[in-house]
Write a protein that holds these residues in place. Structure first.
Motif, short mmCIF file in Angstrom:
data_model
loop_
_atom_site.label_atom_id
_atom_site.label_comp_id
_atom_site.label_asym_id
_atom_site.label_seq_id
_atom_site.Cartn_x
_atom_site.Cartn_y
_atom_site.Cartn_z
N ALA A 345 0.80 -1.32 -0.08
CA ALA A 345 0.09 0.06 -0.13
C ALA A 345 0.80 1.30 -0.02
N GLY A 346 0.35 2.51 -0.38
CA GLY A 346 0.85 3.71 -0.12
C GLY A 346 0.00 4.54 0.73
N VAL A 347 0.66 5.74 1.19
CA VAL A 347 0.14 6.68 1.92
C VAL A 347 0.25 8.03 1.09
N ARG A 348 -1.16 8.54 0.92
CA ARG A 348 -0.99 9.74 0.42
C ARG A 348 -1.06 11.00 1.54
N ALA A 349 0.00 12.03 1.50
CA ALA A 349 -0.03 13.11 2.33
C ALA A 349 -0.72 14.40 1.90
N GLN A 350 -2.23 14.15 2.28
CA GLN A 350 -3.13 15.32 1.93
C GLN A 350 -3.39 16.36 2.64
N ALA A 351 -3.14 17.67 2.12
CA ALA A 351 -3.19 18.90 3.02
C ALA A 351 -4.63 19.14 3.32
N LEU A 352 -5.14 19.50 4.45
CA LEU A 352 -6.62 19.76 4.68
C LEU A 352 -6.64 21.10 5.40
N ARG A 353 -7.52 21.89 4.90
CA ARG A 353 -7.71 23.44 5.45
C ARG A 353 -8.69 23.08 6.92
N ASP A 355 -11.41 24.41 7.16
CA ASP A 355 -12.72 24.55 7.04
C ASP A 355 -13.17 23.45 6.49
N GLY A 356 -12.17 22.30 6.42
CA GLY A 356 -12.67 21.09 5.81
C GLY A 356 -12.38 20.93 4.13
N ALA A 357 -11.76 22.00 3.74
CA ALA A 357 -11.68 22.04 2.17
C ALA A 357 -10.18 21.29 1.94
N LEU A 358 -10.09 20.55 0.98
CA LEU A 358 -9.12 19.70 0.59
C LEU A 358 -8.26 20.54 -0.35
N VAL A 359 -6.84 20.77 -0.15
CA VAL A 359 -6.13 21.60 -0.76
C VAL A 359 -5.84 20.57 -2.26
N ASP A 360 -6.34 21.31 -3.20
CA ASP A 360 -6.39 20.37 -4.39
C ASP A 360 -5.04 20.72 -5.40
N ASP A 361 -4.35 21.92 -5.04
CA ASP A 361 -3.35 22.11 -5.75
C ASP A 361 -2.08 22.17 -5.23
N PHE A 362 -0.85 22.12 -5.87
CA PHE A 362 0.19 22.09 -5.12
C PHE A 362 0.33 23.50 -4.17
N LEU A 363 1.03 23.17 -3.11
CA LEU A 363 1.15 24.34 -2.10
C LEU A 363 2.45 24.60 -1.63
N VAL A 364 3.03 25.81 -1.82
CA VAL A 364 4.43 25.96 -1.38
C VAL A 364 4.31 27.26 -0.47
N ARG A 365 4.94 27.07 0.80
CA ARG A 365 5.34 28.17 1.47
C ARG A 365 6.46 28.76 1.58
N THR A 366 6.58 30.04 1.68
CA THR A 366 8.03 30.71 1.91
C THR A 366 8.18 31.64 3.21
N ALA A 367 9.64 31.57 3.68
CA ALA A 367 10.01 32.50 4.61
C ALA A 367 11.33 32.88 4.18
N PRO A 368 11.92 33.93 4.72
CA PRO A 368 13.12 34.43 4.62
C PRO A 368 14.22 32.98 4.32
N ARG A 369 14.72 33.05 3.28
CA ARG A 369 15.88 31.90 2.97
C ARG A 369 15.27 30.33 3.00
N GLN A 370 14.06 30.39 3.13
CA GLN A 370 13.52 29.07 3.11
C GLN A 370 12.24 28.91 1.99
N VAL A 371 12.17 27.76 1.70
CA VAL A 371 10.84 27.17 0.79
C VAL A 371 10.49 26.01 1.48
N HIS A 372 9.42 25.88 1.54
CA HIS A 372 8.66 24.59 2.05
C HIS A 372 7.27 24.13 1.16
N VAL A 373 7.51 22.78 0.74
CA VAL A 373 6.50 22.13 -0.22
C VAL A 373 5.54 21.55 0.81
N ILE A 374 4.33 22.15 1.16
CA ILE A 374 3.51 21.47 1.84
C ILE A 374 2.55 20.60 1.34
N ASN A 375 1.87 20.75 0.13
CA ASN A 375 1.09 19.85 -0.43
C ASN A 375 1.62 19.52 -1.96
#
Length: 401
Positions: A345-353, A355-375
């Motif tokens: 089996a596999g496990v999907r990392a699904q980002a959930l807001r 309010d219960g909305a599934l994050v449907d698109d790729f989601l990237v967050r940034t900070a000074p000198r940092q880039v994070h792939v969230i979804n």
């Protein structure tokens, strides 16, 4: 520039290889003893064409481009790849409107998709049943673990380092650099790594790793286990390539489908059930911390409340091989429980807001000198080389700010 990349899945390695090739001094860390241990190494191996995604979204743009770039990359580096084509089939008349909408969406994304009659569909897949279908020639399959081996080699060849068995604990931007804490998984000994920039591709733990770096992920990762079966040889001989159902528009999951992989076998799946651990590949895998994380997130209960019936159906299919076989039989008539052999089996990392909305698109967050792939759910593996290009641009942007 010194860049620390967290995560030796396909997105982390593609990004690391891209940065290393341009001359950055790159270090990759991952807590596992091998590459591609989670989502990358446990998916169906499909190179998606870009058919399903909202026009203009990152998924649509990067996924469509990724189908070409991933296929080309694999072929150029001797990784097993095959462009088999795919049928998306409507099993009854009630699905024809959704099939037509899917065709319009694919065309808007630049996917070479065409509607075909049941007779023409059976020219591609003689054993399937349908009242209508879409044919996509650009869909294929690839050995994603093999791709990761090549990418890791490119990092090393360019002077970079890939450190496995090193758990990333967190980081803070400090002045003109980033100070990260990394622990040896075997000994527990912690070390500080100093870099000019940080890229985190944390997959199943992306939200936690973002918070450990002082970054608000904007969502919580909720794990969904996808269970697969391999078709018995007699049943597998009835499938030539890839056969998909018309997806339920309410979910980001594509439903139980049939995939002839690069190794020659045919697997069926996945379904989608809530996993009791972020790395919960078996039903008995339970993490109290992960359960608390999911159970205290309001978004999960709101999602469940809106989808009680389909959620219960997924659970029932998980518990009953007969019901799973019935889902396969809608595509491939005559399939029985005896035709299904359990597969990893596999496990999907699904980002959930919240309010219960599934994050449907790729989601990237940034900070000074940092880039994070969230979804980064499907088609992230397909789009990995294009996502790496996108993350490179994001990194350059935050460094220039």
């Amino acid at each position: 520039m010194r860049v620390l990349v967290v995560g030796a899945g396909i997105i982390g390695l593609a990004t690391a290889a891209r940065l290393a090739r341009r001359g950055d001094e790159v270090t990759v860390v991952d807590k596992e003893p091998s590459l591609a241990s989670h989502q990358t190494g446990r998916n169906s191996g499909v190179v998606h064409s870009g058919l399903y995604y909202a026009p203009g979204s990152l998924k649509a743009r990067l996924g469509t481009a990724g189908a070409a770039s991933m296929t080309r990359f694999a072929a150029e580096h001797g990784v097993r790849v095959a462009t088999t084509g795919k049928l998306v089939v409507a099993s009854d008349a009630a699905e024809l409107d959704r099939l037509g909408e899917l065709a319009r969406r694919g065309a808007a994304n630049g996917v070479p998709v065409r509607e075909v009659s049941p007779v023409e569909a059976r020219e591609h897949e003689p054993e399937i049943a349908c009242v209508g279908a879409l044919r996509v020639e650009t869909t294929g399959v690839v050995d994603y673990r093999g791709v990761c081996d090549v990418l890791a080699g490119q990092v090393r060849d360019a002077g970079g380092t890939v450190l496995l068995g090193r758990a990333f604990a967190g980081a803070r931007t400090a002045g003109a650099g980033v100070r990260a804490v990394v622990a040896d998984v075997t000994t527990g000994e912690e070390h500080e790594l100093v870099a000019d920039a940080l890229v985190v591709c944390g997959g199943l733990h992306a939200d936690r790793l973002a918070r450990a770096c002082g970054v608000d992920p904007g969502a919580r990762i909720v794990p969904f286990r996808g269970e697969y079966f391999d078709l018995a040889p007699d049943a597998a001989r009835r499938v030539r390539g890839l056969v998909y159902p018309v997806p339920d528009a309410r979910f980001p999951f594509l439903g139980v489908h049939l995939t002839r992989g690069v190794e020659g076998g045919v697997h069926a799946g996945p379904n989608a059930v809530l996993a009791l651990a972020r790395e919960g590949y078996r039903r008995r895998d339970v993490s109290l911390r992960d359960l608390a994380d999911a159970g205290t997130w309001p978004g999960l209960w709101r999602l469940a409340g809106r989808n009680l019936v389909p959620g219960a159906q997924e659970v029932a299919r998980s518990l009953s091989r007969t019901l799973f076989a019935a889902a396969v039989a809608r595509l491939l008539p005559g399939t029985t429980a005896d035709d299904l052999h359990p597969a990893p089996a596999g496990v999907r990392a699904q980002a959930l807001r919240r309010d219960g909305a599934l994050v449907d698109d790729f989601l990237v967050r940034t900070a000074p000198r940092q880039v994070h792939v969230i979804n980064a759910p499907s088609p992230a593996a397909t789009a990995a080389l294009e996502i790496a290009r996108h993350l490179e641009a994001e990194l350059d942007r935050v460094l220039a700010a």
